[in-house]
Design an enzyme around this catalytic site. Sequence first.
Site, mmCIF file in Angstrom:
data_model
loop_
_atom_site.group_PDB
_atom_site.id
_atom_site.type_symbol
_atom_site.label_atom_id
_atom_site.label_comp_id
_atom_site.label_asym_id
_atom_site.label_seq_id
_atom_site.Cartn_x
_atom_site.Cartn_y
_atom_site.Cartn_z
ATOM 1 C CG ASN A 136 -0.325 -0.038 2.504
ATOM 2 O OD1 ASN A 136 0.671 -0.716 2.677
ATOM 3 N ND2 ASN A 136 -0.841 0.699 3.453
ATOM 4 C CD GLU A 231 4.655 -0.356 13.406
ATOM 5 O OE1 GLU A 231 3.437 -0.110 13.517
ATOM 6 O OE2 GLU A 231 5.486 -0.032 14.279
ATOM 7 C CB CYS A 265 -1.883 0.388 8.775
ATOM 8 S SG CYS A 265 -0.666 1.711 8.811
HETATM 9 P P1 NDP Z 1 0.943 -9.105 3.713
HETATM 10 O O1 NDP Z 1 1.020 -9.525 5.124
HETATM 11 O O2 NDP Z 1 0.213 -9.944 2.766
HETATM 12 O O3 NDP Z 1 2.409 -8.940 3.095
HETATM 13 C C1 NDP Z 1 3.373 -8.085 3.673
HETATM 14 C C2 NDP Z 1 4.745 -8.505 3.179
HETATM 15 O O4 NDP Z 1 5.074 -9.782 3.729
HETATM 16 C C3 NDP Z 1 4.831 -8.663 1.669
HETATM 17 O O5 NDP Z 1 6.098 -8.230 1.222
HETATM 18 C C4 NDP Z 1 4.673 -10.159 1.514
HETATM 19 O O6 NDP Z 1 5.198 -10.633 0.311
HETATM 20 C C5 NDP Z 1 5.486 -10.650 2.688
HETATM 21 N N1 NDP Z 1 5.207 -12.024 3.100
HETATM 22 C C6 NDP Z 1 4.160 -12.826 2.796
HETATM 23 N N2 NDP Z 1 4.283 -14.028 3.411
HETATM 24 C C7 NDP Z 1 5.428 -13.981 4.152
HETATM 25 C C8 NDP Z 1 6.085 -14.891 5.021
HETATM 26 N N3 NDP Z 1 5.608 -16.094 5.291
HETATM 27 N N4 NDP Z 1 7.245 -14.497 5.608
HETATM 28 C C9 NDP Z 1 7.743 -13.257 5.390
HETATM 29 N N5 NDP Z 1 7.158 -12.350 4.562
HETATM 30 C C10 NDP Z 1 6.018 -12.707 3.955
HETATM 31 O O7 NDP Z 1 0.378 -7.619 3.749
HETATM 32 P P2 NDP Z 1 -0.070 -6.730 2.507
HETATM 33 O O8 NDP Z 1 1.068 -6.568 1.556
HETATM 34 O O9 NDP Z 1 -1.362 -7.266 2.021
HETATM 35 O O10 NDP Z 1 -0.274 -5.296 3.193
HETATM 36 C C11 NDP Z 1 -1.481 -4.838 3.699
HETATM 37 C C12 NDP Z 1 -1.502 -4.943 5.201
HETATM 38 O O11 NDP Z 1 -0.429 -4.183 5.739
HETATM 39 C C13 NDP Z 1 -2.749 -4.377 5.821
HETATM 40 O O12 NDP Z 1 -3.239 -5.261 6.806
HETATM 41 C C14 NDP Z 1 -2.278 -3.093 6.466
HETATM 42 O O13 NDP Z 1 -3.046 -2.685 7.558
HETATM 43 C C15 NDP Z 1 -0.891 -3.459 6.853
HETATM 44 N N6 NDP Z 1 -0.076 -2.248 7.042
HETATM 45 C C16 NDP Z 1 0.271 -1.885 8.316
HETATM 46 C C17 NDP Z 1 0.956 -0.711 8.547
HETATM 47 C C18 NDP Z 1 1.335 -0.287 9.933
HETATM 48 O O14 NDP Z 1 2.170 0.597 10.065
HETATM 49 N N7 NDP Z 1 0.749 -0.843 10.991
HETATM 50 C C19 NDP Z 1 1.335 0.179 7.442
HETATM 51 C C20 NDP Z 1 0.928 -0.308 6.143
HETATM 52 C C21 NDP Z 1 0.245 -1.480 5.974
HETATM 53 P P3 NDP Z 1 4.267 -10.645 -1.016
HETATM 54 O O15 NDP Z 1 3.395 -9.452 -1.018
HETATM 55 O O16 NDP Z 1 5.262 -10.578 -2.086
HETATM 56 O O17 NDP Z 1 3.494 -11.899 -0.931
#
Ligand code: NDP
Length: 498
Positions: A136, A231, A265
């Site tokens: 995002n 986060e 988020c």
């Molecule tokens: P995901 O949890 O799907 O993915 C986050 C990252 O983790 C991606 O790079 C993903 O890779 C990677 N990933 C996936 N599986 C694994 C694993 N088993 N081990 C390590 N890394 C892994 O989140 P989204 O990308 O869908 O992001 C949206 C979410 O992020 C929302 O819930 C939002 O609220 C949260 N968010 C929180 C923030 C905060 O500051 N609290 C700020 C911004 C977002 P890939 O995408 O390549 O599969």
Amino acid sequence: MNIAVDNPATGAAIGHVPDASAEEVAEAVERARRAQPDWAALSARTRAELFARGRRWLLKHRQEIASSIVAENGKALEDAIVEIVYCAGAFAYWAKHAPRLLADTKIRSLSPFVLGRAMYTRRVPVGVVGVIGPWNNPLINSFGDAIPALAAGNAVVLKPSEHTPLTALLLEKMALECGWPDDVFQVVTGAGATGQALVDTADFVMFTGSTRTGRVVAARAGERLVPCSLELGGKDALVVLADADLERAVNVTIQGALSNGGQMCTSVERVYVEEPVYDAFVDLLCERFEQVTSGKPAGLGSTDVGAVTFPPQLAVIAGHVEDAVDKGARVLVGGQASPGPGRFFEPTLLADVDHTMKCMREETFGPTLPVMKVATAEEAVRLVNDSSYGLQASIIGSSMKRARRLAEQLEVGCVTVNDAQTNYMAMGLPMGGWKESGLGVRHGAEGIRKYTRLQAISTNRFPMRRDPHMIPYQPSAYRFILRLVDVMYGTGLFGRDK
Ligand code: NDP
């Protein structure tokens, strides 16, 4: 193998990136580990100079970076510019404040056991920080978290989301062109397995993403006993009090709910309004929501709300609206996905909602907003806290005293009064979630100290040959010390010798 990247606003393919294997990630981490000691040994002033070059590079290449963010994420150009401004500010902030926040700390103690000792703590970089980012915010939530890690003397390996990896690769170019030492900052592209490989090899994991993946990351890091900072998701609430300036309340609500297309988020995902102003607030909000534009970003001012970045998210958003309508909610504005090409959902306003509905309890992550009437502010507090998430919340009202009193009752990591989301830009203010919204914080002193290990050093500057603590001189001399402790702390434990 390669991963295809598409433009969510057009559906067009815009590039391919490598899908790094576990071995390739381990090699990158190993290179980073070799480069890190020299990076840590640089003076803070030299690192600050390298950061200043990075900052200038970001600003000089702002158009290229903004276009990359817009193309791979589908957000409005204004939202992309905010990401660049944030990172430029972060370079300056952490370069300036890292030395102070990480300085050695002198420890004083009145304990007779350590009389004469000089004691201090020092902070040592953890080594290689693995930063894993979501789709995002391709810049803020990945490179933004790398900056303090680097400022603390660590090397960083960044794994961006497979859906938005292109902007991170531009930053590798920045590191090269700014003369940063080789391998101190690297990007590995790939999907979940690549992220997992980074969790399996880094010395610290800075993860931003969903709560579901966050649990997996924490468990995996726990197996290796490496620290992680998480986060995660949110279901941020906004409370409108009866004494609120409604014009301000509506503006803050729309900005908080729809900036970045609601894919933050920290997006406002539910609103509670005190009964006396509910009708007037909803009327005004409805009027303003209808004026919000949504569509393909094509330069400044071209759209308010951009595309839905992550393909499955469209079904989640539609599902939450459908579920709410089935349970009795009214759609006041919008309500459905827009026709393609590209993925868009109409800015949607829902009324007559309650806590049986998914839109009030689960993260929607889209341009939709449910609004609920409450009898009192106390009821609003109870409902805000009735959530597994605890990231942020906002209160809009005229009495600062009352707003602050209510703010302190909310079970969330950050509260803004008469604002939403602005706290993120204050790098001195910690930001992090409670409950299922995360572990640890970014920003503030803890936002950089977490990237270090703490070492305590105690030096006996005047070592006596016969220290009364020493076993050979017990019991008489030792009892003297204990009696001194007794007098100092009034413990009454040892009494007098008969
Ligand atoms: P995901 O949890 O799907 O993915 C986050 C990252 O983790 C991606 O790079 C993903 O890779 C990677 N990933 C996936 N599986 C694994 C694993 N088993 N081990 C390590 N890394 C892994 O989140 P989204 O990308 O869908 O992001 C949206 C979410 O992020 C929302 O819930 C939002 O609220 C949260 N968010 C929180 C923030 C905060 O500051 N609290 C700020 C911004 C977002 P890939 O995408 O390549 O599969």
